[in-house]
Write an enzyme that holds these catalytic residues in place. Structure first.
Site, PDB file in Angstrom:
ATOM      1  N   VAL A   1       5.544  50.114 -13.767  1.00 40.32           N
ATOM      2  CA  VAL A   1       5.563  51.364 -14.697  1.00 40.32           C
ATOM      3  C   VAL A   1       5.158  52.498 -13.753  1.00 40.32           C
ATOM      4  O   VAL A   1       4.189  52.523 -12.772  1.00 40.32           O
ATOM      5  CB  VAL A   1       4.466  51.298 -15.881  1.00 40.32           C
ATOM      6  CG1 VAL A   1       4.965  50.256 -17.094  1.00 40.32           C
ATOM      7  CG2 VAL A   1       3.344  50.969 -15.625  1.00 40.32           C
ATOM      8  N   SER A   2       5.682  53.743 -14.057  1.00 40.77           N
ATOM      9  CA  SER A   2       5.659  54.785 -13.177  1.00 40.77           C
ATOM     10  C   SER A   2       4.175  55.648 -13.364  1.00 40.77           C
ATOM     11  O   SER A   2       3.832  56.206 -12.354  1.00 40.77           O
ATOM     12  CB  SER A   2       6.625  55.801 -13.284  1.00 40.77           C
ATOM     13  OG  SER A   2       7.898  55.280 -13.233  1.00 40.77           O
ATOM     14  N   THR A   3       3.575  55.674 -14.635  1.00 41.08           N
ATOM     15  CA  THR A   3       2.413  56.248 -14.802  1.00 41.08           C
ATOM     16  C   THR A   3       1.324  55.360 -15.461  1.00 41.08           C
ATOM     17  O   THR A   3       1.653  54.307 -15.911  1.00 41.08           O
ATOM     18  CB  THR A   3       2.624  57.255 -15.710  1.00 41.08           C
ATOM     19  OG1 THR A   3       2.716  56.901 -17.235  1.00 41.08           O
ATOM     20  CG2 THR A   3       3.769  58.247 -15.345  1.00 41.08           C
TER      21      THR A   3
END
Length: 191
Positions: free
Chosen positions: A11-13
């Protein structure tokens, strides 16, 4: 003997949750102890410890499982590098349950097409983000990072500093800001 199944999720964040990807990998028969994850790292960043560990865990005959291609790579060159590495080591790639054999010409074609789609999707997201920021800026909604202190607080900070009674550390503690904030304010205003 059939190879092992290794899973990878990203996941990016830090605010995003890996639950859906973990559940998807479990549904694709990936054992929990063979799922490697990266949390808070974008797909364009090649320095991903979870990906490095997942790739290192793969041996000839194994299958690397991901729920979607964009979890693995966000650019065509990056996807090609990873696919090339998997191909050299005779590791298959399963994307959402569809297994692609990188040694097969059709499999290689599919990899390239999927990688181009992932890169295109990433480009669209960036374009929409830029467009949204321009609209917000035009409406006066995008002002950038807000100052830590109000103008009157900055004036009080400067007067305390000029009074010579307090150190920059004490002033930072008093205003509950970092010393670097105090230094920036002083640099802007004190000759």
């Amino acid at each position: 003997m059939a190879g092992h199944i290794i899973g990878y999720a990203r996941v990016s964040t830090n605010e995003q949750d890996l639950t859906a990807q973990r559940n998807g990998l479990a549904a694709l028969n990936v054992p929990e102890d063979r799922i490697y994850v990266d949390h808070g790292l974008t797909g364009t960043n090649r320095e991903r410890p979870g990906l490095r560990e997942a790739l290192a865990a793969c041996r000839a005959g194994d299958t690397l499982v991901i729920t979607k291609l964009d979890r693995l790579a966000r650019s065509l060159p990056d996807a090609r590098d990873i696919i090339e590495d998997l191909t050299k080591r005779n590791v298959k790639l399963s994307i959402g349950g569809s297994v692609h054999d990188p040694t097969d010409p059709v499999g290689r074609l599919l990899f390239n097409v999927l990688a181009m789609v992932a890169e295109f999707e990433s480009d669209l997201i960036r374009a929409r983000t830029r467009e949204g920021m321009q609209v917000a800026k035009a409406k006066g909604k995008l002002r950038g990072k807000q100052p830590k202190l109000t103008k009157s607080q900055e004036a009080h900070l400067i007067s305390l500093y000029k009074g010579g009674q307090h150190t920059t550390t004490e002033i930072a503690e008093l205003f509950k800001v970092a010393r670097s904030t105090v230094y920036r304010i002083l640099q802007r205003t004190v000759p």
